[in-house]
Design a protein around this motif. Structure first.
Motif, PDB file in Angstrom:
ATOM      1  N   GLU A  98       1.103  -1.468  -0.218  1.00 26.86           N
ATOM      2  CA  GLU A  98       0.023  -0.007  -0.205  1.00 26.86           C
ATOM      3  C   GLU A  98       0.398   0.905  -0.304  1.00 26.86           C
ATOM      4  O   GLU A  98      -0.405   2.213   0.078  1.00 26.86           O
ATOM      5  N   PHE A  99       2.559   1.071   0.219  1.00 21.98           N
ATOM      6  CA  PHE A  99       3.649   2.787   0.695  1.00 21.98           C
ATOM      7  C   PHE A  99       4.147   2.180  -0.575  1.00 21.98           C
ATOM      8  O   PHE A  99       5.039   1.215  -1.174  1.00 21.98           O
ATOM      9  N   HIS A 100       4.208   3.801  -1.582  1.00 23.48           N
ATOM     10  CA  HIS A 100       4.526   3.422  -2.816  1.00 23.48           C
ATOM     11  C   HIS A 100       5.788   4.887  -2.795  1.00 23.48           C
ATOM     12  O   HIS A 100       4.236   5.393  -2.787  1.00 23.48           O
ATOM     13  N   VAL A 101       6.154   4.396  -3.126  1.00 22.90           N
ATOM     14  CA  VAL A 101       7.325   5.940  -3.393  1.00 22.90           C
ATOM     15  C   VAL A 101       7.944   6.387  -5.364  1.00 22.90           C
ATOM     16  O   VAL A 101       8.646   5.163  -5.586  1.00 22.90           O
ATOM     17  N   ASP A 102       8.085   7.054  -5.602  1.00 21.57           N
ATOM     18  CA  ASP A 102       8.272   7.593  -6.899  1.00 21.57           C
ATOM     19  C   ASP A 102       9.538   8.177  -6.646  1.00 21.57           C
ATOM     20  O   ASP A 102      10.043   8.851  -5.958  1.00 21.57           O
ATOM     21  N   THR A 103      10.715   7.119  -7.573  1.00 14.55           N
ATOM     22  CA  THR A 103      12.036   7.818  -7.670  1.00 14.55           C
ATOM     23  C   THR A 103      12.008   8.889  -8.534  1.00 14.55           C
ATOM     24  O   THR A 103      13.598   8.617  -8.649  1.00 14.55           O
ATOM     25  N   ASP A 104      11.489   9.394  -9.857  1.00 14.16           N
ATOM     26  CA  ASP A 104      11.541  10.037 -10.475  1.00 14.16           C
ATOM     27  C   ASP A 104      12.315  11.466 -10.628  1.00 14.16           C
ATOM     28  O   ASP A 104      12.961  11.603 -10.712  1.00 14.16           O
ATOM     29  N   SER A 105      11.717  11.435  -9.938  1.00 19.24           N
ATOM     30  CA  SER A 105      11.255  13.086  -9.520  1.00 19.24           C
ATOM     31  C   SER A 105      12.134  13.775  -7.863  1.00 19.24           C
ATOM     32  O   SER A 105      12.390  14.738  -7.919  1.00 19.24           O
ATOM     33  N   LEU A 106      12.545  12.498  -7.576  1.00 20.56           N
ATOM     34  CA  LEU A 106      12.728  12.972  -5.479  1.00 20.56           C
ATOM     35  C   LEU A 106      14.517  12.662  -5.950  1.00 20.56           C
ATOM     36  O   LEU A 106      15.302  12.062  -6.177  1.00 20.56           O
ATOM     37  N   SER A 107      14.860  13.170  -4.934  1.00 18.58           N
ATOM     38  CA  SER A 107      16.629  12.865  -4.377  1.00 18.58           C
ATOM     39  C   SER A 107      16.581  11.833  -4.038  1.00 18.58           C
ATOM     40  O   SER A 107      15.738  11.707  -3.053  1.00 18.58           O
ATOM     41  N   PRO A 108      17.628  11.018  -4.418  1.00 20.36           N
ATOM     42  CA  PRO A 108      17.887   9.590  -2.972  1.00 20.36           C
ATOM     43  C   PRO A 108      17.621   9.922  -2.064  1.00 20.36           C
ATOM     44  O   PRO A 108      16.717   9.775  -0.994  1.00 20.36           O
ATOM     45  N   ALA A 109      18.113  11.854  -1.171  1.00 22.22           N
ATOM     46  CA  ALA A 109      17.767  11.656  -0.013  1.00 22.22           C
ATOM     47  C   ALA A 109      16.241  11.642  -0.049  1.00 22.22           C
ATOM     48  O   ALA A 109      15.854  11.583   1.846  1.00 22.22           O
ATOM     49  N   GLU A 110      15.599  12.356  -0.151  1.00 23.94           N
ATOM     50  CA  GLU A 110      14.156  12.388  -0.135  1.00 23.94           C
ATOM     51  C   GLU A 110      13.250  11.405   0.402  1.00 23.94           C
ATOM     52  O   GLU A 110      12.074  11.179   0.485  1.00 23.94           O
ATOM     53  N   VAL A 111      14.060   9.972  -1.219  1.00 26.68           N
ATOM     54  CA  VAL A 111      12.978   8.778  -1.625  1.00 26.68           C
ATOM     55  C   VAL A 111      13.830   8.487   0.496  1.00 26.68           C
ATOM     56  O   VAL A 111      12.435   7.240   0.607  1.00 26.68           O
ATOM     57  N   VAL A 112      15.203   8.635   0.863  1.00 25.25           N
ATOM     58  CA  VAL A 112      14.815   7.902   1.764  1.00 25.25           C
ATOM     59  C   VAL A 112      13.843   8.388   3.120  1.00 25.25           C
ATOM     60  O   VAL A 112      13.814   7.155   4.008  1.00 25.25           O
ATOM     61  N   GLY A 113      13.854   9.906   3.018  1.00 22.02           N
ATOM     62  CA  GLY A 113      13.174  10.547   4.147  1.00 22.02           C
ATOM     63  C   GLY A 113      11.819   9.812   3.921  1.00 22.02           C
ATOM     64  O   GLY A 113      11.278   9.238   5.085  1.00 22.02           O
ATOM     65  N   LYS A 114      11.416   9.763   2.457  1.00 22.87           N
ATOM     66  CA  LYS A 114       9.887   8.767   3.127  1.00 22.87           C
ATOM     67  C   LYS A 114       9.876   7.552   3.786  1.00 22.87           C
ATOM     68  O   LYS A 114       9.076   7.274   3.981  1.00 22.87           O
ATOM     69  N   ILE A 115      10.912   6.301   2.837  1.00 21.16           N
ATOM     70  CA  ILE A 115      11.026   5.000   3.325  1.00 21.16           C
ATOM     71  C   ILE A 115      10.721   4.836   5.004  1.00 21.16           C
ATOM     72  O   ILE A 115      10.135   4.181   5.491  1.00 21.16           O
ATOM     73  N   ILE A 116      11.410   5.584   5.323  1.00 22.04           N
ATOM     74  CA  ILE A 116      11.763   6.063   6.539  1.00 22.04           C
ATOM     75  C   ILE A 116      10.435   5.952   7.879  1.00 22.04           C
ATOM     76  O   ILE A 116      10.587   5.919   8.397  1.00 22.04           O
ATOM     77  N   LYS A 117       9.803   7.558   6.796  1.00 21.19           N
ATOM     78  CA  LYS A 117       8.389   7.615   7.599  1.00 21.19           C
ATOM     79  C   LYS A 117       7.600   6.858   7.919  1.00 21.19           C
ATOM     80  O   LYS A 117       6.830   6.743   8.749  1.00 21.19           O
TER      81      LYS A 117
END
Ligand code: S3P
Length: 176
Positions: free
Chosen positions: A151-170
Motif C-alpha cells: 500500500e506504500f509506493h514512492v516515486d523515485t523519478d522526481s525525488l532526490s535519493p535523500a528525499e526517497v530515503v526520508g519517505k521510506i523511513i517515515k
C-alpha cells in the motif's frame, strides 16, 4: 501495533533504486542491509546470469522463494528484493510477516537509463536486442502485481535519493 516488524523490504522493478536506497536506509536506521539476489547467489554458488542460463528462470524463482523466507527470518534488516519477487505472492506473505514492505516506482525511461549505466548483462531478462521494449513489456505485465505488493509506493523519478530515503523511513516509522 505491529511491533514485530523490525525489517523494511523494498520491492519494485529493476532500476528503481532498491539497492542504492536500501543501503542508505539501512545505514540511517542502523540495520543490516541484505539483498535477495545475494542470498540466492550464495545458495546457488553462482551468479544470477549463470543461474538463468544453466538452470532456467523457474529454478531461479524457487531459490528466490527460499531467499524471501530466509530474509523474513532476520531481524533489523533492510531487504532489497529482486524485481520479480512480486511474481510469487508467497514471497510477499513471508516478507510481510516481519517487514514493512515499500514499493519503489520509476518510469520506463528512467529505468532504462539506470540499467544501461549499470550494464544490461547483469539482468538476464533485459539482455535482449531491444531492452527498452522489454522493460515496457515486463512492466506492463507486472504493473498490477507491484500495485498489489504494497500500500506504500514512492516515486523515485522526481525525488532526490535523500528525499526517497526520508519517505521510506517515515513509512517504516509510521507502520512498524
Ligand atoms: C529480476 C530482477 C533482478 C534479479 C533477476 C530477475 C526480475 O533484480 O533478481 O535478474 O525478474 O525483475 P534487481 O531488481 O535487483 O535488478
Amino acid at each position: 501495533m505491529n511491533s514485530h516488524k523490525t525489517n523494511v523490504s523494498l520491492v519494485g522493478f529493476m532500476g528503481t533504486g532498491k539497492t542504492t536506497l536500501g543501503a542508505m536506509v539501512a545505514e540511517r536506521l542502523g540495520k543490516l542491509f541484505v539483498e535477495t539476489d545475494e542470498i540466492i547467489t550464495r545458495a546457488a554458488g553462482k551468479s544470477i546470469p549463470s543461474i538463468f542460463a544453466e538452470d532456467g528462470e523457474t529454478r531461479f524463482r524457487e531459490l528466490e522463494i527460499q531467499a524471501c523466507k530466509e530474509a523474513a527470518g532476520m531481524r533489523d534488516a533492510v531487504v532489497s528484493c529482486g524485481g520479480g519477487v512480486v511474481l510469487n505472492f508467497i514471497n510477499l506473505m513471508y516478507l510481510r510477516e516481519t517487514s514493512v514492505v515499500v514499493c519503489l516506482d520509476a518510469s520506463p525511461e528512467v529505468i532504462y537509463e539506470r540499467i544501461m549505466a549499470e550494464g544490461k548483462e547483469k539482468r538476464p531478462l533485459l539482455a535482449k536486442p531491444n531492452p527498452m521494449a522489454e522493460i515496457k513489456r515486463i512492466l506492463d505485465f507486472r504493473a498490477p502485481l507491484y500495485e498489489r505488493a504494497s500500500e506504500f509506493h514512492v516515486d523515485t523519478d522526481s525525488l532526490s535519493p535523500a528525499e526517497v530515503v526520508g519517505k521510506i523511513i517515515k513509512i517504516y516509522d509510521d507502520n512498524k
